[in-house]
Structure formats: structure tokens, C-alpha cells
Design a protein around this motif. Structure first.
Motif, PDB file in Angstrom:
ATOM      1  N   ASN A   1       0.938  -1.238  -0.156  1.00 32.08           N
ATOM      2  CA  ASN A   1      -0.167  -0.200   0.078  1.00 32.08           C
ATOM      3  C   ASN A   1       0.825   1.238   0.075  1.00 32.08           C
ATOM      4  O   ASN A   1       0.328   2.158  -0.122  1.00 32.08           O
TER       5      ASN A   1
ATOM      6  N   ASP B   1      -7.768   0.357  -9.089  1.00 23.25           N
ATOM      7  CA  ASP B   1      -8.274   1.408  -8.371  1.00 23.25           C
ATOM      8  C   ASP B   1      -9.261   2.253  -8.985  1.00 23.25           C
ATOM      9  O   ASP B   1     -10.118   2.761  -8.498  1.00 23.25           O
TER      10      ASP B   1
ATOM     11  N   LYS C   1     -14.379   9.149  -1.832  1.00 22.47           N
ATOM     12  CA  LYS C   1     -13.393   7.954  -1.567  1.00 22.47           C
ATOM     13  C   LYS C   1     -12.307   9.145  -1.233  1.00 22.47           C
ATOM     14  O   LYS C   1     -11.727  10.140  -1.899  1.00 22.47           O
TER      15      LYS C   1
ATOM     16  N   GLU D   1      -8.074   9.520   0.795  1.00 29.24           N
ATOM     17  CA  GLU D   1      -6.857   8.675   1.436  1.00 29.24           C
ATOM     18  C   GLU D   1      -6.378   9.700   2.518  1.00 29.24           C
ATOM     19  O   GLU D   1      -6.295  10.908   2.461  1.00 29.24           O
TER      20      GLU D   1
ATOM     21  N   GLU E   1      -7.139   4.028   3.166  1.00 31.04           N
ATOM     22  CA  GLU E   1      -8.110   4.519   2.210  1.00 31.04           C
ATOM     23  C   GLU E   1      -9.407   3.954   2.255  1.00 31.04           C
ATOM     24  O   GLU E   1      -9.488   2.911   2.823  1.00 31.04           O
TER      25      GLU E   1
ATOM     26  N   SER F   1       0.997   8.510  -0.175  1.00 30.19           N
ATOM     27  CA  SER F   1       0.025   8.459  -0.873  1.00 30.19           C
ATOM     28  C   SER F   1       0.256   7.751  -2.293  1.00 30.19           C
ATOM     29  O   SER F   1       1.303   7.567  -2.719  1.00 30.19           O
ATOM     30  N   THR F   2      -0.987   7.212  -2.853  1.00 28.06           N
ATOM     31  CA  THR F   2      -0.647   6.553  -4.092  1.00 28.06           C
ATOM     32  C   THR F   2      -0.286   7.305  -5.268  1.00 28.06           C
ATOM     33  O   THR F   2       0.418   6.783  -6.240  1.00 28.06           O
TER      34      THR F   2
END
Length: 652
Positions: free
Chosen positions: A86, A122, A295, A297, A309, A443-444
Motif C-alpha cells: 500500500n 483502483d 473516496k 486517502e 483509504e 499517498s498512491t
């Protein structure tokens, strides 16, 4: 302080009217990144203009093809000893202590990263959710869940003991899990044993959570929360905090319900946000009865703590005259996921209108989370629920609304600085802080590479690209490491923020004279300020200027700075456009090494060092060259050594 001027400048810090975002349609899923800018649905790699059904049908084929091309296996949750799930980390071992050579990032990704297919999955998940919430059946279920969540939130906000256990040492209230089950869950005999275990272990007792308990025979056993983290259990974190905010209730509700304002106000917690659908737009021209699916994070300012998340419904309701409630609740019970590692129980706040434009905010943060992938260094504050507590959320909104003082200068005539000059400096500082929060999170959006050093330590590295006004790209490096230092957070913070300390810890200012030539106090505490630091190699020779912001709070303190050339700083003080300035923030984050106990500071501090520098040898497709890695290692190790030496010195 001129209060009317303070109020005006405070308003300047808020989202300007030209940034106002239209409330999204249910078919227009919009997202906001860590910088607060919205991106339309065309940001997705999946073309939203195509038929939704065909996009979904092609997802598995596209995902399978991508995995085969890159050499990924098909496990949902692959277990790799070198991979931290993740966080987007990629392991990179330096053989024989030699730094990595310039090499394509794709070669590193093919080792163990599943970043690309997870990203595709995602975005497809967002698309499917946006479509699913629009059906009449799902709208009804989500509405019922939101109404029930609001009822629970109000009861939790207004309840006293025994549901909440007050801890005066950290001004935080902790949920009594056993009492919560009795009051809010359908009770049956099978819950008796669970409640007995909860009451015996007392997992929400912050005074004992982060220490191993000694048994009568002298051996050690792990606390319940640590065993949960290791065994893939969802651990409950639930806290309540009350604060008074310098904003009226209606404006505060708007801050929470408008995704751009929410992501801006809470940029130190929220990395990315997406509105998946608006199911109800409210009544009477306000946000009463507004229901939207989102949605988001949630992060800490370190890549060592993985993001949280969640897809959730956010519901706003006017409870009574001058009283509002805003609640979040996860939707995994309606839209099951293969693996749930984070769930928001009814969380949010009750907002009560107070005299003189203030609001009373009662915040409840109630989640279930799998902390298995949190770095052990941060266990003492993450696992007890302190790091993501309600106190941190309230502190963020309080800080956003604090009044701003006048310019105080030791070498400049502040009377010659126009009001819009002060505003430009504050806006640039705000952008610097928001960039720092986002760039140093898990963070992604961030692709971190883990670099191992010879002494067993490691650091995290990320390449980024910035663009000049003419559109030409430049490569930059962000790198960070964390360490434990013996002094308490207050002492570390005071040392790092002072100009007199800069030449003791900054390699660029080593041996030079550093002074604070101007500052603007934000809030009631003089240590929370925006400053301009001047570095002189000789009495009349200015080497560099730093824009710096320092902020201290029991949940975490920050000292963030960025180099600014003299011409640019002059433009800012003259009221220039701060959006035209490229800024590379570096700085320090100081966390306590455990929750506060008995009103006293903790024994030590968790110090995170983060730097953002230019680097012409790297691109987003390639790892940095060997000399760049050597430079990074030198900056981190020498800075850490200088700080520890100075902090342990008797002359500090």
C-alpha cells in the motif's frame, strides 16, 4: 494587533472565490489531489466516455495482459519480505554498499511491485462505484445507512461516561469498546466473551498500550494491539475531542462538505479525495440533508506509515437551530471488497453555533484498521490511535481559522510592505506546507524507492518532475528518513525553528550567519509563524533566503522551509503572484515517541528529515545516478548527526 486586518488576512488564506468548485453531478466523479486541485474524470486511464459495461468487461483482460508483460503473479495480496504493501515502496538493495547505477524504473518494478495493475484496478473501482451508487436500490440503502450513522454520531458526541473515558493528560477521550457494544450493537450471549476480553485487555488505555507488560515470572508478552497488528486483525481506534473554532457554523459546514475546501483545510491528513456521486443536494439552499459518496486517502507526513483509504458516504444534517452534524460511514457492507484493511465507523463532528462568530466542534474519530504494515518506529503513536485521533482533526481546523498577525521585521521597514505583499507571502507559505505534506506521505501519488545503506539503515527516495512557466520540465528528488532522538518534542522543535540553529544543522548554511529578518505570527502562540531567514557569508553578502513556517502541536510539530532567491522574495513582498513561484519544500516533522502521559512530554521524539532538491541526472522513468545517491546519503547522515550532536550538547 489590528483584528479587522487579521480577519481580512485570515479570509485571504481561505479558498478564494475564483477557485470555487461546482458541486459535482452524480455522473461526474471528480478528484482532488494533495495540492487541492480537482481533476476531472478524464484523469483516469479508462475512458469514461465509452460504454461503462464494455470498460468493465475489458478490465480483467487488460489487467491480466499487463501483469503478464511485467512479470507479476496473480495473487491478490502477495507477501514479499522486501515489499511494504500500500505504500508503493520498491526494494533496492545496494550490493557491497555500492549505490545503484542509473537504470530504468521498469526493471525495479518488475521485481515485486504491483503498482501499475493496482492503479488500473483502483480507477476502475472508482468508476464502478460511481455507477453503482446511482441505482435507486443503492441510493435507498446508502441513505438509510447515512441516517443511522448520523443518529449514532450524535449519541456518541453527546454521551458521557461510561461510554467515554476521559484522559486529562492528553485532553482526549477514549471510547469504552465494551460499553459501545452494549449500547450500539444488537446484543446476544456470544458477545459476552468478547466484551470480557476487551475489558480485561483495555486496548484503548493509552497509558499502557505502547509498553510491553511484565508477567509475574519476569517474562514479557506483547500488548493486545501489537498482537492484532501482527495477526492481520482490524484494530479499533476511537477518540473524541472538543475544540472552539474561529468560524461560524454555516461556513464550517461548507468547509467539510465542499471537497476542495475540505482537502485544503485538512491537507496534513488528506492526500487524495474523489467525489463518486452526489445522491442528495440538500434543501433550502444549504447543505442540510446533503448526501454524497466519496473516496479519500488519509496519511501521516512520512512514507513509513501506510495510507488509510476508504470509500464512504458523507451526510450533513441540521440537528437543530445553530447545530449541525456531518458524518462519514464506510460502505464496505454494501459494496464488499476482497480485503478490508480500513473501515470508518460513524465518524465526524457536531457543530454548535457560538457567540462572536465562533463554533464549538465535537469531533469523533472511530475506525477499524489493519496496522500490520506500519513501520515499527511509529507503532507507539499509531497503534494506540494517537496519530489519527480526533485531536489531530480538530487541531487542523482550529489552525486554519486562527487569526494572522502583522509583519514584524528587524531589518525591513514593515510600513513599506503593502497588505497584498503580506498576503502573497502567506499564500506561498501555505502552498509550501501543502506540498510538503503530500510529497512526504505514502499517498498512491508517490512512488517511493527504498535504498539500503551499509550500516543497516535505509531511506526513501522519489523522483518528481516540475515545470517552468515556459513548460520546460526539470527533475527533482524527494528523500526522507526517520530516527529517534532522546530530547522531548518541545526541545527539538525550538532548536530546529530558530535562525540561530540553522548554521548548526544546515549544510548549505554551515559556518554562515543566519538571522530571522521578518516573521508573521499565526494564532496565539508566537512560535507558530511564517518567517524569512537570511543567510550571510559576510556582513553585506547575502547567500540565500529561506521561507520558513513553524507549527507546534502535541500530535506533531513542523519546521518547513524552502530556498527563495532575493528577486523572487522581493516580488512576493511587493504583492506578486505566488502561483508563479516554483518551490521545493524541505523540513522536519517532530512526533512524540508515545502518547502524552500525566500531562508531561514523552521521553523522546520521532524526528523525520525530508528534503526536496533539483537533480538533472534523474527523470521519472529512471533512478538517480550513483553520485546523486551518494549526495543524498551524505545530506541525510550528516544532517542527522549534526542535529543529534547539537541536541545532546549542554550548550543548547
Amino acid at each position: 494587533m489590528d483584528m479587522s486586518e487579521s480577519e481580512e488576512i485570515s479570509q485571504d488564506q481561505e479558498i478564494s472565490s475564483d477557485e470555487e468548485m461546482m458541486r459535482p453531478d452524480i455522473t461526474d466523479a471528480s478528484s482532488v489531489n494533495g495540492d487541492g486541485y480537482s481533476t476531472d474524470s478524464d484523469y483516469s486511464e479508462i475512458d469514461d466516455t465509452e460504454n461503462t459495461e464494455s470498460s468493465v468487461e475489458g478490465l480483467e483482460e487488460m489487467k491480466s495482459t499487463t501483469e503478464e508483460e511485467l512479470g507479476f503473479d496473480h495473487e491478490i495480496n502477495p507477501q514479499d519480505d522486501n515489499m511494504i504493501q500500500n505504500n508503493g515502496y520498491v526494494p533496492f538493495n545496494s550490493d557491497n554498499c555500492q549505490p545503484p547505477q542509473l537504470s530504468p524504473r521498469s526493471e525495479v518494478e518488475s521485481v515485486s511491485s504491483t503498482n501499475m495493475p493496482l492503479e488500473i484496478n483502483d480507477r476502475a473501482s472508482d468508476l464502478l462505484m460511481a455507477v453503482s451508487v446511482g441505482s435507486d436500490a443503492n441510493k435507498k440503502k446508502i441513505n438509510e445507512m447515512a441516517v443511522s450513522a448520523m443518529d449514532e454520531l450524535v449519541r456518541k458526541c453527546l454521551a458521557g461516561e461510561p461510554l467515554w473515558q476521559h484522559r486529562q493528560d492528553c485532553d482526549l477521550e477514549i471510547l469504552n469498546e465494551g460499553e459501545y457494544i452494549r449500547e450500539f450493537r444488537p446484543f446476544d450471549a456470544s458477545l459476552g466473551e468478547l466484551m470480557r476480553i476487551i475489558e480485561m485487555e483495555d486496548p484503548q488505555n493509552l497509558a499502557n498500550l505502547y509498553e510491553s507488560n511484565a508477567s509475574t515470572n519476569g517474562t514479557q508478552h506483547k500488548p493486545m494491539f501489537q498482537r492484532d497488528a501482527e495477526k492481520n486483525f482490524l484494530q479499533t481506534e476511537a477518540s473524541r475531542h472538543i475544540g472552539f473554532v474561529r468560524m461560524d457554523a454555516t461556513s464550517l459546514v461548507e468547509c467539510l462538505m465542499d471537497v476542495k475546501q475540505w482537502s485544503s483545510v485538512f491537507s496534513n491528513i488528506v492526500s487524495r479525495t474523489t467525489v463518486l456521486g452526489v445522491l442528495s443536494r440538500g434543501v433550502a439552499g444549504n447543505y442540510n440533508e446533503t448526501l454524497q459518496v466519496m473516496k479519500a486517502e488519509f496519511h501521516m507526513p512520512t512514507p513509513l506509515v501506510n495510507i488509510r483509504e476508504s470509500q464512504f458516504a458523507r451526510y450533513c444534517k441540521q440537528i437543530g437551530p445553530g447545530t449541525w452534524g456531518v458524518v462519514d460511514v464506510s460502505l464496505d457492507s454494501l459494496f464488499p471488497y476482497p480485503l478490508v484493511i480500513f473501515r470508518r465507523r460513524p465518524s465526524g463532528c457536531l457543530i454548535v453555533e457560538m457567540p462572536d462568530g465562533y463554533s464549538k466542534v465535537i469531533w469523533v474519530e472511530h475506525v477499524e484498521v489493519d496496522n500490520k504494515f506500519v513501520h515499527r518506529m511509529f507503532w507507539p503513536i499509531v497503534l494506540p490511535g494517537f496519530a489519527f485521533s480526533a485531536m489531530r482533526w480538530v487541531a487542523s481546523i482550529v489552525r486554519h481559522c486562527e487569526p494572522v498577525g502583522n509583519i514584524i521585521s528587524t531589518s525591513l521597514d514593515s510600513a513599506t510592505i503593502p497588505r497584498n505583499g503580506k498576503t502573497s507571502v502567506l499564500r506561498l507559505a501555505r502552498r509550501m506546507m501543502r506540498s510538503f505534506y503530500h510529497d512526504n506521505s505514502a499517498s498512491t501519488d508517490n512512488f517511493w524507492v527504498r535504498i539500503h545503506l551499509c550500516d543497516g539503515e535505509d531511506f526513501r527516495l522519489m523522483t518528481k518532475t516540475i515545470y517552468a512557466l515556459n513548460g520546460s520540465p526539470s527533475s527533482t528528488l524527494v528523500f526522507t528518513t526517520s530516527l529517534w532522538v532522546p530530547p522531548p518534542p518541545k526541545r527539538v522543535f525550538d532548536f530546529l525553528r530558530h535562525g540561530d540553529s540553522r548554521n548548526k544543522l544546515d549544510l548549505l548554511a554551515r559556518g554562515y550567519a543566519v538571522q530571522e529578518i521578518m516573521h508573521i505570527i499565526k494564532g496565539e502562540s508566537p512560535e507558530n509563524r511564517v518567517s524569512i531567514m537570511q543567510v550571510n557569508s559576510a556582513p553585506n553578502q547575502i547567500e540565500i533566503l529561506y521561507l520558513q513556517e513553524s507549527y507546534s502541536h502535541p500530535t506533531g510539530s513542523y519546521v518547513v522551509y524552502a530556498p527563495i532567491d532575493i528577486l523572487t522574495m522581493g516580488m512576493m513582498l511587493g504583492g506578486g503572484n505566488s502561483d508563479l513561484v516554483n518551490i521545493l519544500p524541505s523540513g522536519f516533522v517532530i512526533h512524540p515517541d508515545g502518547p502524552l502521559r500525566n500531562g508531561e512530554e514523552t521521553r523522546g521524539s520521532l524526528l523525520t528529515l525530508a528534503f526536496h532538491i533539483m537533480d538533472g541526472s534523474s527523470t521519472e522513468d529512471y533512478l538517480p545516478a550513483a553520485d546523486s545517491v551518494n549526495t543524498i546519503q551524505k545530506i541525510l547522515t550528516e544532517t542527522a548527526t549534526l542535529i543529534k550532536t547539537a541536541l545532546l550538547s549542554d550548550n543548547l
